[in-house]
Design a protein around this motif. Structure first.
Motif, PDB file in Angstrom:
ATOM      1  N   ILE A  32      38.738  45.273  44.378  1.00 18.72           N
ATOM      2  CA  ILE A  32      38.080  45.991  44.033  1.00 18.72           C
ATOM      3  C   ILE A  32      36.850  46.627  44.458  1.00 18.72           C
ATOM      4  N   LEU A 362      37.696  47.855  35.893  1.00 16.21           N
ATOM      5  CA  LEU A 362      37.866  48.368  36.270  1.00 16.21           C
ATOM      6  C   LEU A 362      38.158  49.011  34.331  1.00 16.21           C
ATOM      7  N   GLU A 365      34.875  51.531  34.293  1.00 14.27           N
ATOM      8  CA  GLU A 365      36.090  52.945  35.128  1.00 14.27           C
ATOM      9  C   GLU A 365      36.935  53.383  34.246  1.00 14.27           C
ATOM     10  N   ILE A 385      46.516  48.915  34.135  1.00 16.46           N
ATOM     11  CA  ILE A 385      45.702  47.964  34.598  1.00 16.46           C
ATOM     12  C   ILE A 385      45.465  46.877  34.932  1.00 16.46           C
TER      13      ILE A 385
END
Length: 419
Positions: A32, A362, A365, A385
């Motif tokens: 990531i 994540l 984000e 996710i």
């Protein structure tokens, strides 16, 4: 950089070695981070994180910074900070950190204030102290906050209570509720690290002891499993009939905590609730009983009640407070009733936190991309996710799994076929 409050800058080099060692066991977060470096999905965003300041957390901070975020980190627990890690983040990464292991309550909240002085647009919490403080005394910050994430069961409980009362003023993603978080972090991570903390603090043999696990959620399941694996006679106490039944079917003895208090050698609370070990339990405990908590806040153990019952208190080992009761019995509280896996040990292994912090990164984000369409409530981590993180973890382990065929997908989404 002058905006930080840490124990000792000279510890930084040791902290960097610790952080780099942890990074080797965090391949999902590393992948990531590589993408974040290219795409900068968090560019220019101010983020305030109130988390355990550990080597694993440091790798999350590196990832957020790689994504373009302007990050400040403070401790979510007075005893969970690794001072060398805090120093390395300040000196080597230029990330402001306000955290000192063993800080008193006043310092803890001074550090919370420092995180809020950053005027965050995204919050990242472990226990919801950051979010609750904003709502209680810094409501002027609310207009600029896009949303937040929450790491723990305890924090999610608090946030859902706020949402139910219509008090939550921005959306929060419950990272704790992701399968790749609570399934691995709470069960495997907390199970192992809690035992590690108890053993480091006491140096006692687990085999043959009566080990009482208070609460059979994901954390309790993990601890009960690991304690049994080390030879303990495990008792589970619960208030939820379904979880109590599950513990019985998993092969554990289940009984009310008052009964367990009479025969237990070691107790560990893992509920997220208040006073689950109380005065009436201390009154019947055996001489020499050991009491610990791994459920985030130290309110799970009614330490003020124990202090009133005691005639003497002394520190007999690091992180072991011995209370002498009026009848002469001794009761030992580990790590001041705070998270024992972080007070006397190092918390979860990095390979476990890899998935938890991948969810954090994540989810942050996702929040940036979708906050305009989200309500002021608590959301679970999107399934795509969660699934993507599991797939990345399997890939890093060199493991592959099957994929549904088109025929199988059609069958599962149709109703016409029968017997």
């Amino acid at each position: 950089m002058s905006n930080f409050d840490i124990k000792n800058e000279s510890l930084a080099e040791g902290g960097r070695r610790r952080i780099d060692w942890a990074a080797r066991e965090m391949p999902v977060l590393s992948q990531i981070k590589e993408r974040f470096l290219k795409e900068k999905p968090l560019k220019g965003l101010r983020m305030s994180a109130c988390l355990h300041v550990t080597a694993e957390t440091a790798n999350l901070m590196r990832t957020l910074q790689a994504g373009g975020a302007d990050v400040v980190l403070v401790a979510s627990n007075p005893l969970s900070t690794q001072d060398d890690v805090a120093a390395s983040l300040v000196l080597h990464e230029e990330i402001p950190v306000h955290a000192i292991k063993g800080e008193d309550n006043a310092t803890y909240y001074k550090h919370i204030e420092a995180a809020l002085a950053h005027k965050p647009q995204i919050t990242m919490d472990d226990g919801a102290d950051l979010v609750s403080t904003i709502h209680k005394s810094h409501r002027e910050l609310l207009p600029d906050i896009l949303g937040g994430t929450e790491e723990t069961t305890t924090g999610v409980i608090r946030l859902r209570a706020m949402a139910a009362d219509k008090m939550l003023m921005f959306p929060v993603i419950a990272v704790n509720d992701a399968m790749t978080k609570h399934f691995f972090d709470n069960r495997y991570g907390t199970g192992q690290s809690t035992l590690d903390g108890i053993i480091r603090a006491t140096n006692i043999l687990i085999a043959g002891k009566v080990f009482v696990v208070v609460g059979y959620g994901w954390c309790g399941r993990g601890l009960a499993q690991k304690a049994r694996g080390m030879g303990a006679n495990v008792i589970v106490t619960e208030v939820d009939p379904l979880k109590a039944l599950e513990a019985v079917m998993d092969g554990f003895t289940v009984m009310p905590i008052l009964e367990a208090s009479k025969i237990g050698d070691i107790f560990c609370t893992m509920t997220g609730d208040i006073n689950v070990i109380d005065k009436n339990h201390f009154e019947v405990m055996k001489d020499g009983a050991i009491v610990a908590n791994s459920g985030h806040f130290n309110c799970e153990i009614n330490i003020p009640a124990l202090e009133k019952m005691s005639v003497e208190k002394r520190l007999v080992r690091p992180f072991v407070d011995q209370y002498r009761l009026k009848d002469g019995r001794l009761i030992h509280i580990l790590g001041e009733g705070r998270l024992i896996n972080l007070a006397s040990a190092e918390g979860h292994p990095a390979s476990v936190m890899d998935m938890s912090f991948a969810n954090q990164a994540l989810s942050a984000e996702y929040m940036v991309k979708n906050y305009k369409t989200l309500e002021k409530q608590v959301y679970t981590v999107p399934t795509d996710i969660d699934t993507a993180i599991a797939a990345l973890k399997l890939k890093s382990m060199g493991i592959s799994c099957d994929v549904l065929t088109e025929e199988q997908v059609h069958y599962l989404n149709s109703w016409e076929s029968g017997t």
